[in-house]
Design an enzyme around this catalytic site. Structure first.
Site, PDB file in Angstrom:
ATOM      1  N   HIS B 132     -13.051 142.043  58.049  1.00  0.00           N
ATOM      2  CA  HIS B 132     -12.237 141.760  59.233  1.00  0.00           C
ATOM      3  C   HIS B 132     -12.517 140.307  59.635  1.00  0.00           C
ATOM      4  O   HIS B 132     -13.617 139.813  59.419  1.00  0.00           O
ATOM      5  CB  HIS B 132     -12.687 142.722  60.340  1.00  0.00           C
ATOM      6  CG  HIS B 132     -11.824 142.729  61.567  1.00  0.00           C
ATOM      7  ND1 HIS B 132     -11.878 141.737  62.518  1.00  0.00           N
ATOM      8  CD2 HIS B 132     -10.897 143.620  62.003  1.00  0.00           C
ATOM      9  CE1 HIS B 132     -11.027 142.028  63.488  1.00  0.00           C
ATOM     10  NE2 HIS B 132     -10.417 143.159  63.201  1.00  0.00           N
ATOM     11  N   ASP B 209     -21.042 145.688  59.262  1.00  0.00           N
ATOM     12  CA  ASP B 209     -20.013 145.904  60.274  1.00  0.00           C
ATOM     13  C   ASP B 209     -19.615 147.375  60.198  1.00  0.00           C
ATOM     14  O   ASP B 209     -18.905 147.792  59.288  1.00  0.00           O
ATOM     15  CB  ASP B 209     -18.829 144.974  59.981  1.00  0.00           C
ATOM     16  CG  ASP B 209     -17.598 145.297  60.820  1.00  0.00           C
ATOM     17  OD1 ASP B 209     -17.657 146.238  61.643  1.00  0.00           O
ATOM     18  OD2 ASP B 209     -16.575 144.610  60.646  1.00  0.00           O
ATOM     19  N   GLN B 212     -15.637 150.653  61.705  1.00  0.00           N
ATOM     20  CA  GLN B 212     -14.769 151.720  61.205  1.00  0.00           C
ATOM     21  C   GLN B 212     -15.557 152.919  60.685  1.00  0.00           C
ATOM     22  O   GLN B 212     -14.976 153.958  60.393  1.00  0.00           O
ATOM     23  CB  GLN B 212     -13.870 151.177  60.073  1.00  0.00           C
ATOM     24  CG  GLN B 212     -12.909 150.094  60.505  1.00  0.00           C
ATOM     25  CD  GLN B 212     -11.837 150.595  61.451  1.00  0.00           C
ATOM     26  OE1 GLN B 212     -11.448 151.767  61.416  1.00  0.00           O
ATOM     27  NE2 GLN B 212     -11.344 149.720  62.323  1.00  0.00           N
ATOM     28  N   LYS B 235     -13.895 152.390  69.501  1.00  0.00           N
ATOM     29  CA  LYS B 235     -13.410 153.044  68.285  1.00  0.00           C
ATOM     30  C   LYS B 235     -14.122 154.381  68.070  1.00  0.00           C
ATOM     31  O   LYS B 235     -13.721 155.197  67.246  1.00  0.00           O
ATOM     32  CB  LYS B 235     -13.613 152.139  67.069  1.00  0.00           C
ATOM     33  CG  LYS B 235     -12.651 150.943  67.021  1.00  0.00           C
ATOM     34  CD  LYS B 235     -12.889 150.165  65.761  1.00  0.00           C
ATOM     35  CE  LYS B 235     -11.993 149.006  65.460  1.00  0.00           C
ATOM     36  NZ  LYS B 235     -11.379 148.186  66.410  1.00  0.00           N
ATOM     37  N   CYS B 373      -5.823 141.792  61.003  1.00  0.00           N
ATOM     38  CA  CYS B 373      -6.945 140.840  61.093  1.00  0.00           C
ATOM     39  C   CYS B 373      -7.708 140.736  59.779  1.00  0.00           C
ATOM     40  O   CYS B 373      -8.935 140.551  59.784  1.00  0.00           O
ATOM     41  CB  CYS B 373      -7.889 141.180  62.243  1.00  0.00           C
ATOM     42  SG  CYS B 373      -7.141 140.960  63.837  1.00  0.00           S
TER      43      CYS B 373
END
Lengths: 139, 415
Positions: B132, B209, B212, B235, B373
């Site tokens: 991202h 990261d 997600q 999220k 993104c």
């Protein structure tokens, strides 16, 4: 016809549609039917950067009136672009700068003008008016 | 193609779960909302909404150092929220959990503070093509500031990292690796444990990261041995504006503070300031208190359902939707990794994602369109953007059927 008269004409046309599908089908047809811009003007310079659909716009001054041509890679955006050109093209810079463009709200397509960067339409209108301003200052 | 996995039998009462999410009974453009934009942000259960309301109605006070009762009670609640996150990630210490504004903020913190301490001229930072922008730009900036070089791990056509290239790119110059656990665009689940182990052989720390990943799977930061693991509350069915930076104690102790101010100090004189211990060293100013409380409520909620149940059910949705999409002429799925989360990106031959998204929206179906993104991914596949449907545990196969119908209708209208 004045800009306002063209806007009213479009509002009347849209009043005939019963539901959103007819409205979008009309926009899609508009988008498909119009070869809007001369390929030579479809360059990085004329590209109005929206986040998703790309819009290219070219203008020139003829006999004191601004002529716009444009294109988009998204068909619904292209239909909206075609409506904008129908309303604004072939008018004087002053008329274009003063145009309120209330028809967008009246035909229920305001979401296409929301500043969410989801399409280049809002930027395109701004560019159309800026071009008109530039022509006014030249003449 | 994804195979059906024989994971544990799904034990979720979806109808009951849906009743926990007020927004799911809304109508959009006159149609029942079908929310397939969970990759962008997830909806909130009533327990999270109530926790935030309760904070303002009954608990509001500033945390830390207050001697009055409300302040002490909310300080305990906020620190309990930190412990909830610690347990959820299986971090060794609660002070390894730093509350931030979100994933982007967490990455900026590490890039800036780690960069100041450890990155200098000629060093290399390793990211991948599938990151991202939020896991590219902060590193790009550190590189510019400190004369370091950003190196990029390539992906194959399926949307998987090319491990041999990754190994080749791990050099003596590499100072840190920053990788996504799950790609927000492709859905690819990276073999994060293996990737971290490979970097650790060369004593290179890894930032993951997890934005997600945390909504879809159980993450154990000690098991995968992540040096930094970051994610966003919103999220994970929690509030916006709050996120987490997990960091191993030794790293968080070594790197300097990011933003400084109230809350981050032990003693201040005009000559010298002594900074507070972890985690306060990294939490300047009054934090997003109700955000922390709300995030803890969200974590409690998903744990009640069980992340293994969630993963199994979402995998069913993924398989179901992938098969249905595969039957539509002209549809091409972007991202066909063997290991995938419930995120499907696709393009339709000859059509612009924006047009498809616009028609679906008229049908009450929320998907995301564009580059998500991740412009380097779009450049890799040579496309302008995709349509992305991302599922959560409250989505259903019936909704997928309606989405497929809607997509077919959109394709017909646009052709």
């Amino acid at each position: 016809m004045t800009i306002e008269e063209i806007e009213n004409e479009i509002v009347e046309e849209f009043e005939m549609f019963d539901d959103w599908m007819q409205k979008y089908e009309y926009l899609i047809d508009l988008g498909k039917s119009l070869p809007l811009i001369d390929e030579q003007y479809k360059t990085e310079d004329t590209l109005i950067k929206g986040c998703q659909s790309r819009v290219w716009m070219h203008s020139e001054l003829k006999d004191g009136k601004v002529i716009y041509t444009a294109d988009s890679d998204a068909i619904i955006t292209k239909g909206m672009v075609a409506l904008m050109i129908r309303v604004l093209s072939n008018h004087t810079p002053d008329e274009i700068m003063n145009a309120k463009l209330n028809f967008v709200e009246k035909i229920g397509l305001t979401q296409h003008l929301s500043p969410t960067r989801s399409n280049g339409l809002l930027s395109m209108i701004k560019q159309m008016k800026l071009d008109a301003l530039a022509y006014k200052q030249i003449s | 193609m994804i195979e059906s996995k024989n994971i544990t039998e799904v034990q979720l009462d979806i109808k009951k779960i849906r009743a926990d999410f007020p927004i799911l009974s809304h109508k959009v453009n006159g149609k029942p909302l079908i929310y397939f934009d969970n990759g962008a942000t997830a909806q909130k259960p009533k327990s999270v909404i109530d926790a935030i309301g309760n904070y303002y109605s009954n608990q509001n006070a500033n945390i830390h150092r207050g001697v009055h009762t409300l302040s002490q009670e909310i300080t305990v609640a906020y620190e309990n929220a930190r412990s909830t996150v610690q347990k959820h990630l299986n971090a060794e210490h609660a002070h390894e959990i730093i509350f931030t504004k979100g994933t982007t903020d967490s990455i900026n913190l590490v890039a800036s503070s780690f960069g100041k301490k450890f990155i200098s001229q000629g060093d290399e930072i390793l990211v991948s093509v599938m990151e991202h922008h939020s896991n590219i730009l902060p590193w790009q900036q550190v590189c510019e500031e400190r004369g370091a070089i950003l190196k990029v791990i390539p992906i194959n056509m399926e949307g998987e990292l090319i491990i041999s290239e990754y190994k080749r790119l791990l050099t003596d110059k590499t100072k840190i690796v920053a990788l996504t656990h799950i790609s927000n665009t492709l859905g690819t689940i990276n073999p994060i444990e293996e990737l971290i182990a490979l970097a650790h052989v060369k004593k290179i720390p890894v930032l993951v990261d997890g934005a997600q990943a945390v909504p879809h799977m159980k993450v154990d930061v000690q098991f995968i041995s992540a040096d930094f693991y970051v994610f966003s509350g919103h999220k994970l069915f929690g509030p916006t504006g709050v996120g987490v930076l997990y960091g191993k104690e030794k790293w968080l102790t070594e790197i300097p503070p990011y933003q400084v101010g109230g809350g981050t100090i032990k003693t201040v004189t005009f000559e010298k300031t002594e900074y507070a211990d972890l985690p306060l060293k990294f939490e300047a100013g009054t934090p997003h208190i109700e955000g922390g409380i709300g995030l803890a409520a969200a974590i409690d909620y998903v744990n009640k359902l069980g992340l293994n149940n969630i993963a199994a059910y979402e995998h069913e949705l993924l398989v179901y939707a992938t098969e249905a999409l595969g039957k539509i002429n002209g549809v091409k799925i972007i991202g066909t990794a063997k290991e995938k989360a419930s995120v499907i990106s696709f393009i339709v031959e000859g059509l612009h994602p924006f047009d498809i998204g616009t028609i679906l929206d008229q049908l009450g179906i929320a998907v995301r369109t564009g580059h998500h993104c991740t412009q380097p991914i779009m450049q890799f596949y040579g496309i302008q953007g995709t349509v992305r449907a991302s599922f959560a545990f409250y989505n259903t196969k019936e909704e997928i059927d309606l989405f497929i119908n809607g997509l077919e209708r959109a394709i017909k209208m646009l052709n």
